[in-house]
Design an enzyme around this catalytic site. Structure first.
Site, mmCIF file in Angstrom:
data_model
loop_
_atom_site.group_PDB
_atom_site.id
_atom_site.type_symbol
_atom_site.label_atom_id
_atom_site.label_comp_id
_atom_site.label_asym_id
_atom_site.label_seq_id
_atom_site.Cartn_x
_atom_site.Cartn_y
_atom_site.Cartn_z
ATOM 1 N N LYS A 189 9.741 3.200 -4.454
ATOM 2 C CA LYS A 189 10.413 2.360 -5.457
ATOM 3 C C LYS A 189 9.426 1.925 -6.552
ATOM 4 O O LYS A 189 9.716 2.024 -7.739
ATOM 5 C CB LYS A 189 11.021 1.112 -4.786
ATOM 6 C CG LYS A 189 11.981 1.437 -3.650
ATOM 7 C CD LYS A 189 12.582 0.191 -3.024
ATOM 8 C CE LYS A 189 11.602 -0.702 -2.304
ATOM 9 N NZ LYS A 189 11.022 -0.138 -1.074
ATOM 10 N N ARG A 247 18.143 -7.343 -1.046
ATOM 11 C CA ARG A 247 17.777 -6.850 0.274
ATOM 12 C C ARG A 247 18.718 -7.357 1.360
ATOM 13 O O ARG A 247 18.549 -7.007 2.527
ATOM 14 C CB ARG A 247 16.371 -7.345 0.625
ATOM 15 C CG ARG A 247 15.284 -6.311 0.408
ATOM 16 C CD ARG A 247 13.977 -7.025 0.653
ATOM 17 N NE ARG A 247 12.939 -6.165 1.125
ATOM 18 C CZ ARG A 247 11.976 -5.683 0.345
ATOM 19 N NH1 ARG A 247 11.942 -5.940 -0.919
ATOM 20 N NH2 ARG A 247 11.033 -4.934 0.874
ATOM 21 N N ARG A 296 -2.011 3.706 1.440
ATOM 22 C CA ARG A 296 -1.853 3.252 0.044
ATOM 23 C C ARG A 296 -2.909 2.222 -0.364
ATOM 24 O O ARG A 296 -3.269 1.346 0.401
ATOM 25 C CB ARG A 296 -0.461 2.641 -0.067
ATOM 26 C CG ARG A 296 -0.209 1.828 -1.294
ATOM 27 C CD ARG A 296 1.227 1.420 -1.373
ATOM 28 N NE ARG A 296 1.611 0.430 -0.394
ATOM 29 C CZ ARG A 296 2.818 -0.099 -0.331
ATOM 30 N NH1 ARG A 296 3.762 0.300 -1.161
ATOM 31 N NH2 ARG A 296 3.107 -0.999 0.565
ATOM 32 N N ARG A 302 -2.851 -3.948 0.640
ATOM 33 C CA ARG A 302 -1.986 -5.082 0.971
ATOM 34 C C ARG A 302 -2.159 -5.493 2.433
ATOM 35 O O ARG A 302 -2.246 -4.636 3.309
ATOM 36 C CB ARG A 302 -0.514 -4.703 0.718
ATOM 37 C CG ARG A 302 -0.132 -4.861 -0.733
ATOM 38 C CD ARG A 302 1.214 -4.313 -1.082
ATOM 39 N NE ARG A 302 2.290 -4.584 -0.154
ATOM 40 C CZ ARG A 302 3.541 -4.189 -0.344
ATOM 41 N NH1 ARG A 302 3.857 -3.525 -1.459
ATOM 42 N NH2 ARG A 302 4.478 -4.446 0.528
ATOM 43 N N ARG A 347 8.946 -4.140 8.931
ATOM 44 C CA ARG A 347 9.612 -4.106 7.614
ATOM 45 C C ARG A 347 10.742 -3.071 7.627
ATOM 46 O O ARG A 347 11.805 -3.266 7.041
ATOM 47 C CB ARG A 347 8.586 -3.783 6.514
ATOM 48 C CG ARG A 347 7.703 -4.980 6.192
ATOM 49 C CD ARG A 347 6.379 -4.598 5.562
ATOM 50 N NE ARG A 347 6.484 -3.865 4.319
ATOM 51 C CZ ARG A 347 5.471 -3.204 3.765
ATOM 52 N NH1 ARG A 347 4.282 -3.185 4.335
ATOM 53 N NH2 ARG A 347 5.643 -2.554 2.634
HETATM 54 P P1 AP5 Z 1 5.480 2.930 -3.234
HETATM 55 O O1 AP5 Z 1 6.009 3.421 -4.542
HETATM 56 O O2 AP5 Z 1 4.431 1.867 -3.277
HETATM 57 O O3 AP5 Z 1 6.671 2.523 -2.265
HETATM 58 P P2 AP5 Z 1 7.666 1.288 -2.314
HETATM 59 O O4 AP5 Z 1 9.027 1.811 -1.995
HETATM 60 O O5 AP5 Z 1 7.509 0.515 -3.588
HETATM 61 O O6 AP5 Z 1 7.118 0.495 -1.063
HETATM 62 P P3 AP5 Z 1 6.767 -1.018 -0.820
HETATM 63 O O7 AP5 Z 1 5.919 -1.055 0.427
HETATM 64 O O8 AP5 Z 1 6.188 -1.669 -2.022
HETATM 65 O O9 AP5 Z 1 8.170 -1.570 -0.517
HETATM 66 P P4 AP5 Z 1 8.538 -2.776 0.286
HETATM 67 O O10 AP5 Z 1 9.978 -2.770 -0.002
HETATM 68 O O11 AP5 Z 1 8.182 -2.846 1.717
HETATM 69 O O12 AP5 Z 1 7.595 -3.919 -0.325
HETATM 70 P P5 AP5 Z 1 7.876 -5.124 -1.291
HETATM 71 O O13 AP5 Z 1 6.675 -5.357 -2.080
HETATM 72 O O14 AP5 Z 1 9.187 -4.963 -1.989
HETATM 73 O O15 AP5 Z 1 4.910 4.204 -2.447
HETATM 74 C C1 AP5 Z 1 4.177 4.079 -1.239
HETATM 75 C C2 AP5 Z 1 3.022 5.092 -1.207
HETATM 76 O O16 AP5 Z 1 3.551 6.399 -1.145
HETATM 77 C C3 AP5 Z 1 2.131 5.076 -2.456
HETATM 78 O O17 AP5 Z 1 0.802 5.272 -2.058
HETATM 79 C C4 AP5 Z 1 2.626 6.243 -3.303
HETATM 80 O O18 AP5 Z 1 1.593 6.827 -4.085
HETATM 81 C C5 AP5 Z 1 3.130 7.199 -2.247
HETATM 82 N N1 AP5 Z 1 4.315 7.949 -2.696
HETATM 83 C C6 AP5 Z 1 5.398 7.465 -3.362
HETATM 84 N N2 AP5 Z 1 6.309 8.440 -3.566
HETATM 85 C C7 AP5 Z 1 5.806 9.562 -2.971
HETATM 86 C C8 AP5 Z 1 6.288 10.910 -2.835
HETATM 87 N N3 AP5 Z 1 7.474 11.299 -3.328
HETATM 88 N N4 AP5 Z 1 5.490 11.798 -2.163
HETATM 89 C C9 AP5 Z 1 4.266 11.409 -1.632
HETATM 90 N N5 AP5 Z 1 3.757 10.153 -1.763
HETATM 91 C C10 AP5 Z 1 4.525 9.247 -2.404
HETATM 92 O O19 AP5 Z 1 8.086 -6.313 -0.229
HETATM 93 C C11 AP5 Z 1 7.005 -6.821 0.537
HETATM 94 C C12 AP5 Z 1 7.471 -8.042 1.321
HETATM 95 O O20 AP5 Z 1 7.884 -9.095 0.417
HETATM 96 C C13 AP5 Z 1 8.693 -7.825 2.231
HETATM 97 O O21 AP5 Z 1 8.317 -7.301 3.498
HETATM 98 C C14 AP5 Z 1 9.274 -9.259 2.314
HETATM 99 O O22 AP5 Z 1 8.547 -10.056 3.209
HETATM 100 C C15 AP5 Z 1 9.038 -9.790 0.906
HETATM 101 N N6 AP5 Z 1 10.171 -9.509 -0.012
HETATM 102 C C16 AP5 Z 1 10.135 -8.746 -1.141
HETATM 103 N N7 AP5 Z 1 11.351 -8.708 -1.734
HETATM 104 C C17 AP5 Z 1 12.172 -9.459 -0.957
HETATM 105 C C18 AP5 Z 1 13.557 -9.780 -1.018
HETATM 106 N N8 AP5 Z 1 14.345 -9.316 -2.018
HETATM 107 N N9 AP5 Z 1 14.082 -10.572 -0.049
HETATM 108 C C19 AP5 Z 1 13.314 -11.070 0.944
HETATM 109 N N10 AP5 Z 1 11.984 -10.793 1.085
HETATM 110 C C20 AP5 Z 1 11.421 -9.990 0.140
#
Ligand code: AP5
Length: 215
Positions: A13, A88, A127, A161, A172
């Protein structure tokens, strides 16, 4: 155009949002980034969110919806929004409807990145990002061109992270399956869900998303 990028942790994402920001002038609204900024600033929200995030659980609906509400209200009307990691839960999806309506916006697409969860653990635990500009890298799939130097800004400082360890990643994913995946039918009923193979190469995922936006 306003879109939601939906998919489990590591689905890509953030990676795909970065392209849409750079090449399509859209704005990424990542609740994860907002919460991490709050934790860093040790604000009240940050203090409440820190331990929850480190356990891989979801922060309260009220907190994240308030963050999105404030960010969207401060945005120019002519800039498209990418909702990354929000909504979410069903409650967040309902809140988003109200927030969009209040701001005279409508949702165009919910793009689901379909992925294989086991491969995601490998993606996430490898990552890291530039500590200065936030450019994303991966131990195996995307290393800086010059070892130890950020391609984008030249910084030599990188960070990982605290929630990117295997145990928290599995938690997660469990949260995603239990609380986030069930909101898809809510949008399917409106005919705005599109699916993309998130296991394809990054550039191919980008092309597939761009084709949806152009349709
Ligand atoms: P990346 O693009 O970073 O993946 P992502 O989907 O953004 O993953 P996140 O870990 O950031 O998502 P998340 O939803 O767990 O975290 P968030 O910060 O929202 O890609 C990952 C890796 O893969 C990278 O190294 C990239 O280079 C590689 N890659 C990407 N695409 C690829 C491909 N096609 N092929 C190969 N490699 C690839 O949330 C964190 C925490 O915050 C949550 O756990 C929760 O506690 C809290 N939180 C956030 N939002 C909310 C909400 N709305 N409600 C409640 N709690 C929340």
């Amino acid at each position: 155009m306003n879109i939601i990028l939906l998919g489990p942790p590591g689905a890509g994402k953030g990676t795909q949002s970065a392209n849409l920001v750079e090449h399509h002038g859209m704005r990424q609204l990542s609740t994860g980034d907002m919460l991490r900024a709050a934790v860093k600033a040790q604000s009240e929200v940050g203090l409440r969110a820190k331990a929850v995030m480190e356990r891989g659980e979801l922060v309260s609906d009220e907190i994240v919806s308030a963050l999105i509400d404030a960010e969207l209200a401060a945005m120019g009307d002519d800039v498209g929004a990418i909702f990354d990691g929000y909504p979410r839960t069903a409650a967040q999806a309902e809140s988003l409807d109200g927030i969009l309506e209040k701001n005279g916006r409508k949702l165009d697409y919910v793009i689901e990145l379909q992925v294989d969860e086991d491969a995601l653990v490998d993606r996430i635990t490898g990552r890291f990002t530039c500590a200065n500009c936030g450019e994303g890298y991966h131990d195996r799939y995307k290393l800086p061109e010059k070892e130890g130097v950020c391609d984008k800004c030249g910084s030599t400082e990188f960070k990982r992270r605290p929630d990117d360890n295997e145990e928290t990643v599995r938690k997660r994913m469990q949260e995603y399956r239990a609380k986030t995946a069930p909101i898809l039918p809510f949008y399917e009923d409106r005919g705005i869900v599109r699916r993309v193979d998130g296991m394809a190469a990054i550039e191919d995922v980008t092309k597939a998303i761009e084709a949806i936006l152009a349709s």
